[in-house]
Design a protein around this motif. Structure first.
Motif, PDB file in Angstrom:
ATOM      1  N   GLU A  75       0.852  -1.191   0.000  1.00 17.94           N
ATOM      2  CA  GLU A  75       0.000   0.000   0.000  1.00 17.94           C
ATOM      3  C   GLU A  75       0.888   1.242   0.000  1.00 17.94           C
ATOM      4  N   THR A  76       0.590   2.191  -0.868  1.00 15.75           N
ATOM      5  CA  THR A  76       1.336   3.448  -0.923  1.00 15.75           C
ATOM      6  C   THR A  76       0.835   4.383   0.175  1.00 15.75           C
ATOM      7  N   LEU A  77       1.768   4.921   0.975  1.00 11.31           N
ATOM      8  CA  LEU A  77       1.421   5.796   2.086  1.00 11.31           C
ATOM      9  C   LEU A  77       1.637   7.264   1.755  1.00 11.31           C
ATOM     10  N   ALA A  78       2.749   7.578   1.082  1.00 11.30           N
ATOM     11  CA  ALA A  78       3.066   8.982   0.770  1.00 11.30           C
ATOM     12  C   ALA A  78       4.005   9.030  -0.419  1.00 11.30           C
ATOM     13  N   THR A  79       3.902  10.119  -1.170  1.00 10.29           N
ATOM     14  CA  THR A  79       4.760  10.355  -2.320  1.00 10.29           C
ATOM     15  C   THR A  79       5.375  11.743  -2.199  1.00 10.29           C
ATOM     16  N   CYS A  80       6.697  11.812  -2.363  1.00  8.60           N
ATOM     17  CA  CYS A  80       7.416  13.070  -2.181  1.00  8.60           C
ATOM     18  C   CYS A  80       8.133  13.448  -3.480  1.00  8.60           C
ATOM     19  N   PRO A  81       7.924  14.647  -3.983  1.00  9.93           N
ATOM     20  CA  PRO A  81       8.685  15.094  -5.158  1.00  9.93           C
ATOM     21  C   PRO A  81      10.146  15.303  -4.793  1.00  9.93           C
ATOM     22  N   GLY A  82      11.011  15.073  -5.745  1.00  4.09           N
ATOM     23  CA  GLY A  82      12.446  15.146  -5.481  1.00  4.09           C
ATOM     24  C   GLY A  82      12.914  16.488  -4.967  1.00  4.09           C
ATOM     25  N   LYS A  83      12.330  17.588  -5.452  1.00  7.63           N
ATOM     26  CA  LYS A  83      12.782  18.921  -5.064  1.00  7.63           C
ATOM     27  C   LYS A  83      11.773  19.625  -4.153  1.00  7.63           C
ATOM     28  N   GLY A  84      10.729  18.914  -3.741  1.00  7.37           N
ATOM     29  CA  GLY A  84       9.738  19.537  -2.875  1.00  7.37           C
ATOM     30  C   GLY A  84      10.038  19.267  -1.414  1.00  7.37           C
ATOM     31  N   SER A  85       9.377  19.992  -0.536  1.00 10.79           N
ATOM     32  CA  SER A  85       9.594  19.819   0.899  1.00 10.79           C
ATOM     33  C   SER A  85       8.495  18.985   1.549  1.00 10.79           C
ATOM     34  N   GLU A  86       7.263  19.068   1.042  1.00 19.28           N
ATOM     35  CA  GLU A  86       6.139  18.336   1.624  1.00 19.28           C
ATOM     36  C   GLU A  86       5.779  17.124   0.774  1.00 19.28           C
ATOM     37  N   CYS A  87       5.372  16.053   1.479  1.00 17.91           N
ATOM     38  CA  CYS A  87       4.951  14.836   0.795  1.00 17.91           C
ATOM     39  C   CYS A  87       3.426  14.741   0.827  1.00 17.91           C
ATOM     40  N   ALA A  88       2.891  14.105  -0.171  1.00 16.40           N
ATOM     41  CA  ALA A  88       1.442  13.938  -0.262  1.00 16.40           C
ATOM     42  C   ALA A  88       1.064  12.602   0.359  1.00 16.40           C
ATOM     43  N   GLY A  89       0.399  12.647   1.522  1.00 18.14           N
ATOM     44  CA  GLY A  89      -0.053  11.425   2.171  1.00 18.14           C
ATOM     45  C   GLY A  89      -1.345  10.929   1.581  1.00 18.14           C
ATOM     46  N   THR A  90      -1.566   9.633   1.666  1.00 18.54           N
ATOM     47  CA  THR A  90      -2.778   9.044   1.103  1.00 18.54           C
ATOM     48  C   THR A  90      -3.931   9.022   2.092  1.00 18.54           C
ATOM     49  N   SER A  91      -3.698   9.451   3.352  1.00 12.41           N
ATOM     50  CA  SER A  91      -4.773   9.538   4.347  1.00 12.41           C
ATOM     51  C   SER A  91      -4.446  10.673   5.306  1.00 12.41           C
ATOM     52  N   PRO A  92      -5.445  11.197   6.034  1.00  8.67           N
ATOM     53  CA  PRO A  92      -5.194  12.298   6.970  1.00  8.67           C
ATOM     54  C   PRO A  92      -4.245  11.922   8.098  1.00  8.67           C
ATOM     55  N   ASN A  93      -4.112  10.626   8.355  1.00  5.44           N
ATOM     56  CA  ASN A  93      -3.245  10.171   9.446  1.00  5.44           C
ATOM     57  C   ASN A  93      -1.785  10.076   9.029  1.00  5.44           C
ATOM     58  N   VAL A  94      -1.483  10.352   7.753  1.00  2.00           N
ATOM     59  CA  VAL A  94      -0.128  10.196   7.216  1.00  2.00           C
ATOM     60  C   VAL A  94       0.359  11.517   6.639  1.00  2.00           C
ATOM     61  N   SER A  95       1.612  11.852   6.931  1.00  2.00           N
ATOM     62  CA  SER A  95       2.248  13.028   6.328  1.00  2.00           C
ATOM     63  C   SER A  95       3.740  12.753   6.221  1.00  2.00           C
ATOM     64  N   GLY A  96       4.448  13.665   5.528  1.00  2.40           N
ATOM     65  CA  GLY A  96       5.893  13.496   5.367  1.00  2.40           C
ATOM     66  C   GLY A  96       6.510  14.725   4.743  1.00  2.40           C
ATOM     67  N   ASN A  97       7.846  14.743   4.707  1.00  2.00           N
ATOM     68  CA  ASN A  97       8.541  15.859   4.071  1.00  2.00           C
ATOM     69  C   ASN A  97       9.934  15.415   3.644  1.00  2.00           C
TER      70      ASN A  97
END
Length: 272
Positions: A75-97
C-alpha cells in the motif's frame, strides 16, 4: 600526441572503474528495526539519501505491506517530489517531508493495522529505483505470567506470553532477591535458589512500558516463620502472666488493707 592519448585513456579507465563516484544513489532508514510502537503514539521514520554529483532525485515513495506477505499487499502511504519539501499522504493520518536529503514519514496515531514492512523507494532522473526496508510492530503489554520449578537444578523459571521488551524482577517474601537467597540469570527470567532449605514465597514481576503482571510460587514455610510465631506466642503468654500477676498482687494488697482497717476499727470500739 601519444602522451595525450595515453592520459585520456587513463582518465577513461579511472572513470569506468569508479562508476559510483558519479552515478550512485543509496538510501537507508535511520531507525533501527524491528521497531515497536505503542498504540495511539506517533510513528516517525527517517531515511537518508546519498547521491552522486550527477544524480537527481525524481520522486520518493513510502509504502507498507504485511509482514506475513499476504493480502492486501503493498500500500502506498506517501509520495514526495524530489525537489519539494512536503509529501502527499494518502490519508489524513499520514504526512511526510523532504529536507537536506532526509525523507521523513509520520503516522500521527499508530494503530495495529499500521504494523508491517515499510519500504522507502527513491527513483532518480533515469528511472533507477533504490529501496530500503524497516519492520514496524505493535508494542504489546505483558500477558500471562507464570512460574515453574526445575527441582533438579533448584531453580524457578518465569515465563511470559508475548509482551514487548519484558523486564523480570524476583521477590522472596516480598523483598528483593539477595545473594543469601539465590542468583538471577542475565535476562532475569531464571532464579537459581541457593538458600537451604528451599522454602518461602517467591514472586516474579514482569513489566514493560504498558504495565506489569506477576505470578508466584510457594514452597514449604521457612523455619524462621514458625520460630517467629512461637516466639510471639510465648511473649504473649508471658505478658498475660505478668499482667495477671500484677492484678492479683493489687487485689491481694487491697484486700489486706481493708481487713487491717476493719480490725483496727473493731479494736478501737472494744477499748472505748
Amino acid at each position: 600526441m601519444d602522451l595525450r592519448c595515453l592520459l585520456c585513456c587513463r582518465v577513461a579507465l579511472l572513470l569506468l572503474s569508479m562508476p559510483c563516484g558519479l552515478y550512485c544513489m543509496s538510501v537507508h532508514i535511520l531507525n533501527e528495526g524491528p521497531m515497536y510502537v505503542i498504540p495511539g503514539s506517533p510513528l516517525i521514520l527517517e531515511a537518508r539519501i546519498e547521491q552522486g554529483p550527477l544524480e537527481e532525485i525524481s520522486v520518493v515513495t513510502w509504502e507498507r505491506e504485511p509482514e506475513s506477505g499476504v493480502a492486501p499487499g503493498r500500500e502506498t502511504l506517501a509520495t514526495c517530489p524530489g525537489k519539494g519539501s512536503e509529501c502527499a499522504g494518502t490519508s489524513p493520518n499520514v504526512s511526510g517531508n523532504m529536507q537536506h536529503q532526509v525523507a521523513t514519514l509520520r503516522i500521527h496515531r499508530y494503530k495495529s493495522p499500521d504494523s508491517g514492512v515499510y519500504a522507502v523507494t527513491v527513483t532518480d532522473h533515469r528511472g533507477v529505483k533504490t529501496t530500503a526496508h524497516c519492520i514496524i510492530r505493535m508494542y504489546e503489554a505483558v500477558h500471562h505470567v507464570s512460574v515453574s520449578i526445575n527441582i533438579s537444578h533448584s531453580s524457578l523459571i518465569c515465563g511470559e506470553s508475548w509482551g514487548t521488551d519484558p523486564h523480570f524482577n524476583w521477590l522472596h517474601e516480598k523483598i528483593a532477591i539477595t545473594q543469601s537467597v539465590g542468583t538471577v540469570s542475565k535476562d532475569g527470567s531464571t532464579l537459581v535458589v541457593t538458600m537451604k532449605p528451599f522454602c518461602g514465597h517467591f514472586t516474579c514481576v514482569v513489566s514493560n512500558k504498558l504495565g506489569y503482571s506477576s505470578a508466584s510460587f510457594t514452597a514449604a514455610p521457612c523455619e524462621t516463620e514458625g520460630r517467629g510465631t512461637t516466639v510471639a506466642v510465648v511473649c504473649l503468654v508471658l505478658l498475660l502472666m505478668l499482667v495477671g500477676g500484677v492484678l492479683a498482687f493489687l487485689l491481694w494488697r487491697r484486700h489486706r488493707h481493708n481487713s487491717r482497717g476493719q480490725w483496727l476499727h473493731e479494736h478501737l470500739d472494744d477499748t472505748i
